[in-house]
Design an enzyme around this catalytic site. Structure first.
Site, PDB file in Angstrom:
ATOM      1  N   CYS A  20      21.176  60.283  72.628  1.00  0.00           N
ATOM      2  CA  CYS A  20      19.829  60.825  72.821  1.00  0.00           C
ATOM      3  C   CYS A  20      18.805  59.703  72.965  1.00  0.00           C
ATOM      4  O   CYS A  20      19.086  58.561  72.647  1.00  0.00           O
ATOM      5  CB  CYS A  20      19.386  61.641  71.601  1.00  0.00           C
ATOM      6  SG  CYS A  20      20.325  63.144  71.384  1.00  0.00           S
ATOM      7  N   GLY A  46      20.186  60.725  78.002  1.00  0.00           N
ATOM      8  CA  GLY A  46      20.531  62.135  77.856  1.00  0.00           C
ATOM      9  C   GLY A  46      19.927  62.954  78.974  1.00  0.00           C
ATOM     10  O   GLY A  46      18.731  62.854  79.239  1.00  0.00           O
ATOM     11  N   ASN A 120      18.071  60.590  67.045  1.00  0.00           N
ATOM     12  CA  ASN A 120      19.094  59.914  67.839  1.00  0.00           C
ATOM     13  C   ASN A 120      20.174  59.458  66.872  1.00  0.00           C
ATOM     14  O   ASN A 120      19.877  58.763  65.907  1.00  0.00           O
ATOM     15  CB  ASN A 120      18.454  58.708  68.551  1.00  0.00           C
ATOM     16  CG  ASN A 120      19.459  57.864  69.287  1.00  0.00           C
ATOM     17  OD1 ASN A 120      20.506  58.344  69.694  1.00  0.00           O
ATOM     18  ND2 ASN A 120      19.136  56.593  69.465  1.00  0.00           N
ATOM     19  N   TYR A 259      26.738  48.955  77.225  1.00  0.00           N
ATOM     20  CA  TYR A 259      26.753  50.040  78.204  1.00  0.00           C
ATOM     21  C   TYR A 259      25.531  50.953  78.202  1.00  0.00           C
ATOM     22  O   TYR A 259      25.014  51.309  79.255  1.00  0.00           O
ATOM     23  CB  TYR A 259      28.025  50.867  77.943  1.00  0.00           C
ATOM     24  CG  TYR A 259      28.191  52.064  78.846  1.00  0.00           C
ATOM     25  CD1 TYR A 259      28.448  51.911  80.197  1.00  0.00           C
ATOM     26  CD2 TYR A 259      28.089  53.355  78.329  1.00  0.00           C
ATOM     27  CE1 TYR A 259      28.608  53.019  81.016  1.00  0.00           C
ATOM     28  CE2 TYR A 259      28.247  54.459  79.145  1.00  0.00           C
ATOM     29  CZ  TYR A 259      28.503  54.282  80.485  1.00  0.00           C
ATOM     30  OH  TYR A 259      28.653  55.368  81.290  1.00  0.00           O
ATOM     31  N   SER A 300      25.848  49.362  84.975  1.00  0.00           N
ATOM     32  CA  SER A 300      25.807  48.639  83.704  1.00  0.00           C
ATOM     33  C   SER A 300      26.640  47.358  83.707  1.00  0.00           C
ATOM     34  O   SER A 300      26.516  46.545  82.797  1.00  0.00           O
ATOM     35  CB  SER A 300      26.267  49.571  82.577  1.00  0.00           C
ATOM     36  OG  SER A 300      27.494  50.160  82.926  1.00  0.00           O
ATOM     37  N   ASP A 362      33.886  45.125  84.803  1.00  0.00           N
ATOM     38  CA  ASP A 362      33.378  46.402  84.297  1.00  0.00           C
ATOM     39  C   ASP A 362      33.025  46.219  82.822  1.00  0.00           C
ATOM     40  O   ASP A 362      33.463  45.264  82.183  1.00  0.00           O
ATOM     41  CB  ASP A 362      34.431  47.505  84.485  1.00  0.00           C
ATOM     42  CG  ASP A 362      33.796  48.897  84.563  1.00  0.00           C
ATOM     43  OD1 ASP A 362      32.574  49.008  84.304  1.00  0.00           O
ATOM     44  OD2 ASP A 362      34.513  49.861  84.870  1.00  0.00           O
ATOM     45  N   ASP A 363      32.209  47.147  82.295  1.00  0.00           N
ATOM     46  CA  ASP A 363      31.751  46.971  80.905  1.00  0.00           C
ATOM     47  C   ASP A 363      32.782  47.417  79.882  1.00  0.00           C
ATOM     48  O   ASP A 363      32.872  46.878  78.793  1.00  0.00           O
ATOM     49  CB  ASP A 363      30.427  47.700  80.677  1.00  0.00           C
ATOM     50  CG  ASP A 363      30.477  49.107  81.208  1.00  0.00           C
ATOM     51  OD1 ASP A 363      31.173  49.934  80.616  1.00  0.00           O
ATOM     52  OD2 ASP A 363      29.825  49.368  82.246  1.00  0.00           O
ATOM     53  N   CYS A 451      34.589  50.929  66.985  1.00  0.00           N
ATOM     54  CA  CYS A 451      35.501  51.517  67.968  1.00  0.00           C
ATOM     55  C   CYS A 451      36.398  50.453  68.613  1.00  0.00           C
ATOM     56  O   CYS A 451      37.308  50.787  69.360  1.00  0.00           O
ATOM     57  CB  CYS A 451      34.737  52.322  69.019  1.00  0.00           C
ATOM     58  SG  CYS A 451      33.358  51.463  69.729  1.00  0.00           S
TER      59      CYS A 451
HETATM   60  S1  SF4 Z   1      31.810  53.000  66.666  1.00  0.00           S
HETATM   61 FE1  SF4 Z   1      31.420  51.995  68.668  1.00  0.00          FE
HETATM   62  S2  SF4 Z   1      30.125  53.424  69.853  1.00  0.00           S
HETATM   63 FE2  SF4 Z   1      30.087  54.062  67.692  1.00  0.00          FE
HETATM   64  S3  SF4 Z   1      28.279  53.072  66.813  1.00  0.00           S
HETATM   65 FE3  SF4 Z   1      30.008  51.690  66.414  1.00  0.00          FE
HETATM   66  S4  SF4 Z   1      30.055  50.323  68.216  1.00  0.00           S
HETATM   67 FE4  SF4 Z   1      28.752  52.061  68.737  1.00  0.00          FE
END
Ligand code: SF4
Length: 469
Positions: A20, A46, A120, A259, A300, A362-363, A451
């Site tokens: 968001c 968004g 957000n 990104y 991006s 690519d990102d 992640c």
């Molecule tokens: S897990 Fe990845 S996408 Fe989610 S807040 Fe952390 S870095 Fe950002």
């Protein structure tokens, strides 16, 4: 001069959707129309729904609906939103459904006073809090985690600032809120600083935004970032800073740099384009691939491709072109819709890529299907080799902080190693950044990279039950 021939294909408009964008403006004439313009600068965050609430210091009026800003608002609608204070929101639904009740601003009208909330991020203990609130009589209007703060504020004692402090201390996860009462505005950031929130000055007034690119459009000047665990209160007397917790760390979402954010935004005072370009330079640092040109996947990845070109001394070319006028097809809210072909058009410029060995920057790679299509597109246009270089690490774990990668199934790097993924996308070689190089590339260690390395900066409560043991 090249005569530009091109091959086209349809690829998914967006690989990951951000959650968001929030914007607020205080003590500025025509606040709603200024908010409309501010939200335009945040529309990339968004496209499913949007809304604006304005206050003339005695009443708050809110107008919101599903659709892009240009579909929900026109001059007649904006004119109804009188007053010199306003908050607005552009929305992409992550965990909660795409229903009108979830569109923000969320209004709370109670005998203690009324206020509008925009949010957000994602509250990770929302299920637990909601259950407890409902057990104690709260009736929710929406399925959105954002509504929880309204109920927590209502239940807390004291002045509004005390109520917000109490509510913020109960929330866990990623959040940047703007709350507008009839005559005050508050900005609140979670104690890990996972989502950005910046404050600017505009004439005698102030503006608060998810990204600093929105300052330029309303001619505001950056003042400061709201700090992790901080509430800022804006009144006619100025800005007051209140630290609601000292249990803080700084873990800005790395994907904001990689990104989500616009390249002209500064996130925690680091320019996004500069961070991406530096990441591209690091990606090229020890790369011994033999190639003729470097291209980036619009939009991006263009900054990272520029950086790669600078470091490698390979010429940077415009090998891929994005159709900018895709209109409603830009909305990609659900996987089902993505599969059903609501797509954007990307073209490979044959006269540039034909018979060339290409480094394609690519990102990130999420599901892998987009990368596969683009590699095929370049080969169909005559590229002799396509070497894919990714300006981030493999995405191996879900996000619980407001990004729509909430399951392992959505992440191809959770299943395939780099060699297997290279084969899947049909590239001649594939290389990612290491996690340490991402910190270096973005000029900061103050990042969430959960992640990429599965180290989450918060407890995950019931959401964490899907994690691999
Ligand atoms: S897990 Fe990845 S996408 Fe989610 S807040 Fe952390 S870095 Fe950002």
């Amino acid at each position: 001069m090249h005569k530009l021939n091109s091959k086209s294909c349809y690829v998914n408009a967006k690989k990951i959707n951000e959650e968001c964008g929030c914007f607020g403006i205080y003590n500025v004439e025509n606040a709603a129309s200024m908010t409309y313009f501010g939200l335009h600068a945040l529309q990339h965050r968004g496209q499913q729904a949007c809304g604006i609430a304005s206050s003339d210091n005695s009443n708050i009026l809110c107008i919101k609906n599903q659709g892009l800003l240009t579909e929900v608002f026109n001059a007649t609608v904006i004119d109804k939103l009188i007053g010199s204070n306003a908050v607005g929101h552009v929305r992409y639904a992550t965990q909660s459904e795409n229903i009108i009740e979830n569109v923000q601003p969320l209004m709370c009208r109670a005998h203690q006073g009324e206020f509008a909330v925009v949010h957000n991020g994602q509250i990770v203990n929302s299920q637990e809090l909601r259950f407890e609130l409902e057990q104690n009589g709260s009736i929710f209007q929406s399925t959105s985690d954002s509504e929880i703060i309204s109920h927590l504020i209502q239940k807390a004692e004291g002045k509004m600032i005390d109520k917000i402090k109490a509510a913020a201390n109960m929330l866990q996860g990623a959040f940047a809120f703007i709350i507008m009462t009839k005559d005050c505005m508050y900005g609140i950031r979670d104690n890990n600083g996972l989502r950005p929130l910046s404050v600017g000055k505009i004439g005698e007034g102030y503006c608060v935004t998810s990204e600093t690119c929105a300052f330029d459009i309303v001619n505001a000047k950056f003042l400061f970032d709201v700090m992790p665990g901080e509430i800022i209160k804006i009144t006619p007397d100025g800005v007051e800073h209140v630290q609601y917790t000292t249990n803080t760390q700084h873990k800005m979402c790395a994907m904001e740099y990689i990104y989500f954010a616009r390249p002209d935004s500064d996130i925690d005072q680091i320019n996004v384009h500069t961070a991406r370009r530096n990441s591209g330079r690091i990606l090229a640092r020890n790369d011994e691939v033999v190639a003729d040109i470097v291209i980036g996947v619009p939009d991006s990845s263009l900054s990272a491709a520029q950086g790669y070109s600078e470091m490698s001394k390979l010429p940077y070319e415009l090998g891929l072109i994005k159709n900018r006028y895709v209109g409603r097809t830009f909305i990609q809210p659900t996987q089902k819709q993505r599969e059903n072909g609501v797509r954007m058009k990307l073209s490979a410029v044959s006269s540039i890529v034909k018979n060339k060995k290409i480094v394609m920057v690519d990102d990130s790679i999420v599901r892998g299907t987009t990368s596969k299509r683009i590699v095929q597109l370049l080969k169909d246009a005559g590229a002799s080799e396509v070497h894919v270089r990714i300006a981030s690490s493999p995405l191996i774990s879900p996000c619980f902080y407001g990004v729509d990668t909430s399951t392992y199934d959505e992440l191809i790097s959770a299943r395939l190693n780099v060699d297997e993924l290279c084969e899947f996308i049909g590239a001649d070689s594939l290389k990612f950044l290491e996690v340490d190089e991402m910190f270096e590339g973005n000029y900061t260690n103050n990042l969430c990279v959960a992640c990429f390395n599965e180290v989450y900066p918060t407890q995950l409560y019931s959401l964490g039950k899907i994690l691999k043991k």
